[in-house]
Design a protein around this motif. Structure first.
Motif, PDB file in Angstrom:
ATOM      1  N   HIS A 217       0.849  -1.204   0.000  1.00  0.00           N
ATOM      2  CA  HIS A 217       0.000   0.000   0.000  1.00  0.00           C
ATOM      3  C   HIS A 217       0.876   1.243   0.000  1.00  0.00           C
ATOM      4  O   HIS A 217       1.898   1.297   0.702  1.00  0.00           O
ATOM      5  N   LYS A 218       0.465   2.246  -0.775  1.00  0.00           N
ATOM      6  CA  LYS A 218       1.170   3.529  -0.743  1.00  0.00           C
ATOM      7  C   LYS A 218       0.204   4.657  -1.111  1.00  0.00           C
ATOM      8  O   LYS A 218      -0.529   4.572  -2.103  1.00  0.00           O
ATOM      9  N   SER A 219       0.221   5.689  -0.286  1.00  0.00           N
ATOM     10  CA  SER A 219      -0.594   6.873  -0.580  1.00  0.00           C
ATOM     11  C   SER A 219       0.311   8.094  -0.602  1.00  0.00           C
ATOM     12  O   SER A 219       1.300   8.159   0.129  1.00  0.00           O
TER      13      SER A 219
ATOM     14  N   ALA B 277      -2.897  -0.052  -3.696  1.00  0.00           N
ATOM     15  CA  ALA B 277      -3.943  -0.423  -2.739  1.00  0.00           C
ATOM     16  C   ALA B 277      -3.970  -1.928  -2.496  1.00  0.00           C
ATOM     17  O   ALA B 277      -4.998  -2.578  -2.625  1.00  0.00           O
ATOM     18  N   GLY B 278      -2.778  -2.493  -2.211  1.00  0.00           N
ATOM     19  CA  GLY B 278      -2.726  -3.923  -1.922  1.00  0.00           C
ATOM     20  C   GLY B 278      -2.209  -4.725  -3.105  1.00  0.00           C
ATOM     21  O   GLY B 278      -2.887  -5.632  -3.580  1.00  0.00           O
ATOM     22  N   VAL B 279      -1.016  -4.391  -3.573  1.00  0.00           N
ATOM     23  CA  VAL B 279      -0.436  -5.117  -4.713  1.00  0.00           C
ATOM     24  C   VAL B 279       0.129  -6.454  -4.235  1.00  0.00           C
ATOM     25  O   VAL B 279       0.878  -6.511  -3.256  1.00  0.00           O
ATOM     26  N   ASP B 280      -0.259  -7.543  -4.923  1.00  0.00           N
ATOM     27  CA  ASP B 280       0.314  -8.873  -4.684  1.00  0.00           C
ATOM     28  C   ASP B 280       0.878  -9.363  -6.008  1.00  0.00           C
ATOM     29  O   ASP B 280       0.155  -9.386  -7.009  1.00  0.00           O
ATOM     30  N   LEU B 281       2.151  -9.719  -6.010  1.00  0.00           N
ATOM     31  CA  LEU B 281       2.756 -10.164  -7.270  1.00  0.00           C
ATOM     32  C   LEU B 281       3.980 -11.020  -6.975  1.00  0.00           C
ATOM     33  O   LEU B 281       4.772 -10.701  -6.079  1.00  0.00           O
ATOM     34  N   ASP B 282       4.122 -12.124  -7.727  1.00  0.00           N
ATOM     35  CA  ASP B 282       5.339 -12.950  -7.653  1.00  0.00           C
ATOM     36  C   ASP B 282       6.117 -12.784  -8.951  1.00  0.00           C
ATOM     37  O   ASP B 282       5.525 -12.892 -10.037  1.00  0.00           O
ATOM     38  N   ILE B 283       7.411 -12.516  -8.830  1.00  0.00           N
ATOM     39  CA  ILE B 283       8.257 -12.374 -10.015  1.00  0.00           C
ATOM     40  C   ILE B 283       9.270 -13.515  -9.988  1.00  0.00           C
ATOM     41  O   ILE B 283      10.087 -13.614  -9.065  1.00  0.00           O
ATOM     42  N   GLU B 284       9.153 -14.399 -10.998  1.00  0.00           N
ATOM     43  CA  GLU B 284       9.975 -15.619 -11.008  1.00  0.00           C
ATOM     44  C   GLU B 284      11.386 -15.315 -11.492  1.00  0.00           C
ATOM     45  O   GLU B 284      11.571 -14.494 -12.390  1.00  0.00           O
ATOM     46  N   PRO B 285      12.379 -15.998 -10.909  1.00  0.00           N
ATOM     47  CA  PRO B 285      13.759 -15.759 -11.345  1.00  0.00           C
ATOM     48  C   PRO B 285      13.996 -16.214 -12.787  1.00  0.00           C
ATOM     49  O   PRO B 285      13.417 -17.214 -13.216  1.00  0.00           O
ATOM     50  N   GLY B 286      14.799 -15.442 -13.497  1.00  0.00           N
ATOM     51  CA  GLY B 286      15.186 -15.804 -14.859  1.00  0.00           C
ATOM     52  C   GLY B 286      14.123 -15.534 -15.908  1.00  0.00           C
ATOM     53  O   GLY B 286      14.340 -15.787 -17.090  1.00  0.00           O
ATOM     54  N   GLN B 287      12.970 -15.036 -15.491  1.00  0.00           N
ATOM     55  CA  GLN B 287      11.887 -14.771 -16.446  1.00  0.00           C
ATOM     56  C   GLN B 287      11.739 -13.277 -16.719  1.00  0.00           C
ATOM     57  O   GLN B 287      12.247 -12.450 -15.963  1.00  0.00           O
ATOM     58  N   ILE B 288      11.002 -12.974 -17.799  1.00  0.00           N
ATOM     59  CA  ILE B 288      10.653 -11.571 -18.054  1.00  0.00           C
ATOM     60  C   ILE B 288       9.216 -11.363 -17.592  1.00  0.00           C
ATOM     61  O   ILE B 288       8.283 -11.967 -18.145  1.00  0.00           O
ATOM     62  N   THR B 289       9.050 -10.572 -16.559  1.00  0.00           N
ATOM     63  CA  THR B 289       7.712 -10.243 -16.060  1.00  0.00           C
ATOM     64  C   THR B 289       7.402  -8.810 -16.475  1.00  0.00           C
ATOM     65  O   THR B 289       8.182  -7.899 -16.199  1.00  0.00           O
ATOM     66  N   THR B 290       6.286  -8.650 -17.138  1.00  0.00           N
ATOM     67  CA  THR B 290       5.906  -7.311 -17.599  1.00  0.00           C
ATOM     68  C   THR B 290       4.706  -6.815 -16.800  1.00  0.00           C
ATOM     69  O   THR B 290       3.725  -7.558 -16.634  1.00  0.00           O
ATOM     70  N   ILE B 291       4.821  -5.609 -16.299  1.00  0.00           N
ATOM     71  CA  ILE B 291       3.692  -5.001 -15.575  1.00  0.00           C
ATOM     72  C   ILE B 291       3.092  -3.953 -16.512  1.00  0.00           C
ATOM     73  O   ILE B 291       3.798  -3.019 -16.926  1.00  0.00           O
ATOM     74  N   ILE B 292       1.834  -4.171 -16.882  1.00  0.00           N
ATOM     75  CA  ILE B 292       1.195  -3.213 -17.784  1.00  0.00           C
ATOM     76  C   ILE B 292       0.098  -2.469 -17.026  1.00  0.00           C
ATOM     77  O   ILE B 292      -0.400  -2.930 -16.000  1.00  0.00           O
TER      78      ILE B 292
ATOM     79  N   ALA C 288       1.465  -8.923 -15.842  1.00  0.00           N
ATOM     80  CA  ALA C 288       0.585  -8.569 -14.722  1.00  0.00           C
ATOM     81  C   ALA C 288      -0.064  -7.228 -15.049  1.00  0.00           C
ATOM     82  O   ALA C 288       0.613  -6.315 -15.520  1.00  0.00           O
ATOM     83  N   VAL C 289      -1.373  -7.146 -14.832  1.00  0.00           N
ATOM     84  CA  VAL C 289      -2.098  -5.916 -15.174  1.00  0.00           C
ATOM     85  C   VAL C 289      -2.389  -5.140 -13.895  1.00  0.00           C
ATOM     86  O   VAL C 289      -3.035  -5.657 -12.975  1.00  0.00           O
ATOM     87  N   LEU C 290      -1.902  -3.903 -13.853  1.00  0.00           N
ATOM     88  CA  LEU C 290      -2.111  -3.050 -12.685  1.00  0.00           C
ATOM     89  C   LEU C 290      -3.242  -2.074 -12.981  1.00  0.00           C
ATOM     90  O   LEU C 290      -3.208  -1.354 -13.983  1.00  0.00           O
ATOM     91  N   TYR C 291      -4.225  -2.074 -12.118  1.00  0.00           N
ATOM     92  CA  TYR C 291      -5.323  -1.109 -12.272  1.00  0.00           C
ATOM     93  C   TYR C 291      -5.837  -0.721 -10.891  1.00  0.00           C
ATOM     94  O   TYR C 291      -6.020  -1.588 -10.038  1.00  0.00           O
ATOM     95  N   ASP C 292      -6.036   0.563 -10.696  1.00  0.00           N
ATOM     96  CA  ASP C 292      -6.598   1.061  -9.447  1.00  0.00           C
ATOM     97  C   ASP C 292      -5.765   0.617  -8.232  1.00  0.00           C
ATOM     98  O   ASP C 292      -6.309   0.300  -7.170  1.00  0.00           O
ATOM     99  N   GLY C 293      -4.447   0.558  -8.414  1.00  0.00           N
ATOM    100  CA  GLY C 293      -3.554   0.249  -7.294  1.00  0.00           C
ATOM    101  C   GLY C 293      -3.442  -1.226  -6.962  1.00  0.00           C
ATOM    102  O   GLY C 293      -2.854  -1.584  -5.939  1.00  0.00           O
ATOM    103  N   ARG C 294      -4.032  -2.102  -7.804  1.00  0.00           N
ATOM    104  CA  ARG C 294      -3.952  -3.554  -7.550  1.00  0.00           C
ATOM    105  C   ARG C 294      -3.597  -4.292  -8.838  1.00  0.00           C
ATOM    106  O   ARG C 294      -3.844  -3.797  -9.927  1.00  0.00           O
ATOM    107  N   ILE C 295      -3.040  -5.501  -8.668  1.00  0.00           N
ATOM    108  CA  ILE C 295      -2.855  -6.376  -9.830  1.00  0.00           C
ATOM    109  C   ILE C 295      -4.187  -7.088 -10.041  1.00  0.00           C
ATOM    110  O   ILE C 295      -4.629  -7.874  -9.191  1.00  0.00           O
ATOM    111  N   ILE C 296      -4.858  -6.773 -11.155  1.00  0.00           N
ATOM    112  CA  ILE C 296      -6.197  -7.340 -11.343  1.00  0.00           C
ATOM    113  C   ILE C 296      -6.166  -8.628 -12.156  1.00  0.00           C
ATOM    114  O   ILE C 296      -7.142  -9.375 -12.195  1.00  0.00           O
ATOM    115  N   GLU C 297      -5.048  -8.883 -12.823  1.00  0.00           N
ATOM    116  CA  GLU C 297      -4.937 -10.131 -13.605  1.00  0.00           C
ATOM    117  C   GLU C 297      -3.463 -10.397 -13.874  1.00  0.00           C
ATOM    118  O   GLU C 297      -2.691  -9.451 -14.101  1.00  0.00           O
ATOM    119  N   SER C 298      -3.067 -11.666 -13.851  1.00  0.00           N
ATOM    120  CA  SER C 298      -1.698 -11.979 -14.253  1.00  0.00           C
ATOM    121  C   SER C 298      -1.659 -13.370 -14.872  1.00  0.00           C
ATOM    122  O   SER C 298      -2.497 -14.229 -14.570  1.00  0.00           O
TER     123      SER C 298
END
Lengths: 256, 248
Positions: free
Chosen positions: B8-10, B18-33, B209-219
């Protein structure tokens, strides 16, 4: 009421941050690895290149002071003391403060503009990603340079101001230069020069820290850089003018 | 592995994360859109420790960087290579000095540093004679490539790209996409890319991973995102002005 409360809160926060930056950046000067290349660069850019403007300011201030003092003292038949008045006034007050104000305009502005531009173009963030503390890399070489150059420029300004006064006394009001010299040396103490240089060490620290601080706090693009630059010059100048009064109160007038 | 939990950050009263949860795997390319203003850059700055969250955790190889002291943070950040949106090249240094800036091995000789600089420039397809050029003489695409060279010269475990193709023509954007894939493949670096360019995202990503409204809504993998039924994600990936997403 809320506005005043917010302004006081901002003032307290900024003052605390400026004090902390002053301490940290001064301590970083002595922490290895010492960044001689950057310090020498700033000694040249901010000190050596300020010599022409300090020269002009000092010579003309000394000249004007000699002229005004001569005519004012003449009313009491005391014009022989022109050299004394010029020497003590210049070394104790005028040269340290005016040099400080000139450096605040020239150097503080350049520090805040350069660091501010680095902030908005993410170069300061990039420094962090290399494990480099921006205070160590950007601020402390500037602080080191001005801690050395501000008193040296003041000493140079003292000499040039006294020479300017001597020139005007001799050429404009036809005072015997030997009389000017003898009165100057009878009144002027080493402490007068030293106390001016002590003030200028503080002014140098103020100019470097304030310029860097407002640069680091820059937000937005070009407009933000412009705002930071103006704020840095104004705040540094105000601190110099106000603190000069307190330094004058604290430092003894004479050591005799 | 990077694990982000309930971040959380304001700023003032504006909630950005507003409650970001995300796992980024080693050696992979993770894109946050995500759309402009969705908090991508704020999340990016949290991952390297430039910002402290109000709450939540970011664990890098098990170590929660949100709890680290300043001195420890300066040590941890050395694991990262960063490619900023505008390159963030130091404009008082030459290209060669910029690339050499990242080489964090004090025991190396000048000749060895010079060899790493040449190698890094070569990896991004830039000639060695660009060494003495100042950054302001470079085009946008060249700046990005020098920034990538500077990041890889540091030999990082994790490399982060902030909008790497923004402001570039489609051909140069594809060159940068290929570079990201090449850098990731050749040294098995964990790559995190922040973008709103869907062409890039589909091409380079192992995970999006799709970021919207301060959260990851789909990955998921690119095909999961392409075939999603989430109306918010569909609106974004199809670039529709009308839809459920509120664009600020």
């Amino acid at each position: 009421m809320k506005f005043i409360q917010q302004a006081l809160l901002n003032f307290a926060r900024n003052s605390g941050e400026i004090f902390a930056i002053s301490l940290k950046s001064t301590a970083f000067i002595f922490k290895p690895p010492l960044n001689f290349r950057r310090i020498i660069n700033h000694l040249y850019l901010d000190g050596i290149k300020s010599i022409p403007v300090i020269f002009l300011m000092s010579v003309f201030t000394g000249g004007v002071l000699a002229l005004q003092s001569y005519y004012a003292l003449q009313r009491f038949g005391a014009e022989v003391f022109t050299g004394s008045l010029v020497g003590v006034s210049l070394t104790k007050e005028l040269i340290p403060v005016l040099s400080g104000l000139i450096l605040a305009g020239r150097v503080s502005a350049s520090y805040s503009a350069e660091i501010g531009t680095m902030v908005v173009t993410e170069q300061v963030d990039a420094l962090f990603t290399f494990g480099i503390n921006p205070l160590k890399y950007l601020v402390s070489p500037r602080v080191a340079a001005l801690l050395v150059m501000a008193p040296l420029l003041t000493l140079f300004g003292d000499f040039m101001g006294i020479m300017g006064g001597r020139l005007v006394a001799a050429l404009v009001v036809n005072q015997n230069p030997n009389l000017y010299d003898s009165q100057l040396f009878s009144a002027l103490e080493i402490w007068d020069v030293l106390s001016g240089m002590i003030k200028s060490v503080f002014f140098g620290l103020t100019i470097a820290v304030i310029g860097s601080y407002f640069g680091l706090k820059t937000e937005g693009g070009a407009k933000g850089v412009g705002r930071a630059t103006t704020t840095a010059v104004v705040v540094a100048s105000i601190i110099i003018l106000i603190s000069d009064f307190f330094w004058t109160k604290i430092l003894p007038f004479s050591l005799r | 592995m990077i694990q982000i939990r309930d971040l959380h950050k304001s700023f003032a009263r504006k909630k950005v994360l507003a409650g970001v949860d995300l796992d980024i795997e080693p050696g992979q390319i993770t894109t946050i859109i995500g759309a402009s203003g969705s908090g991508k850059s704020v999340l990016f700055k949290h991952i390297i420790g430039l910002l402290k969250p109000d709450s939540g955790s970011i664990r890098i190889d098990g170590e929660d960087i949100t709890k680290l002291r300043e001195r420890e943070l300066y040590r941890t950040v050395l694991k990262f290579g960063m490619v900023f949106q505008g390159g963030a090249l130091f404009d008082s240094l030459t290209v060669g000095e910029n690339v050499a800036f990242g080489i964090m091995k004090p025991d190396l000789t000048a000749a060895e540093v010079s060899r790493i600089v040449s190698l890094s420039l070569d990896q991004v397809g830039l000639p060695d004679d660009i060494n003495q050029v100042m950054p302001n003489e470079l085009s946008g695409g060249m700046k990005k490539r020098v920034a990538i060279a500077r990041a890889i010269a540091k030999d990082p475990q994790i490399i982060m790209y902030d909008e790497p193709t923004t402001g570039l023509d489609p051909i140069m954007a594809d060159i940068i996409n290929n570079l990201i894939i090449k850098v990731n493949g050749s040294s098995k670096i964990t790559s995190i890319v922040i973008t709103h360019n869907m062409v890039s995202a589909y091409k380079i990503s192992d995970k999006i991973a799709v970021l919207y409204d301060g959260r990851i809504i789909e990955s998921g993998v690119p095909d999961d995102i392409k075939n999603t039924r989430n109306p918010f994600v569909r609106q974004f990936i199809e670039g529709q002005a009308d839809g459920p997403m509120q664009i600020r």
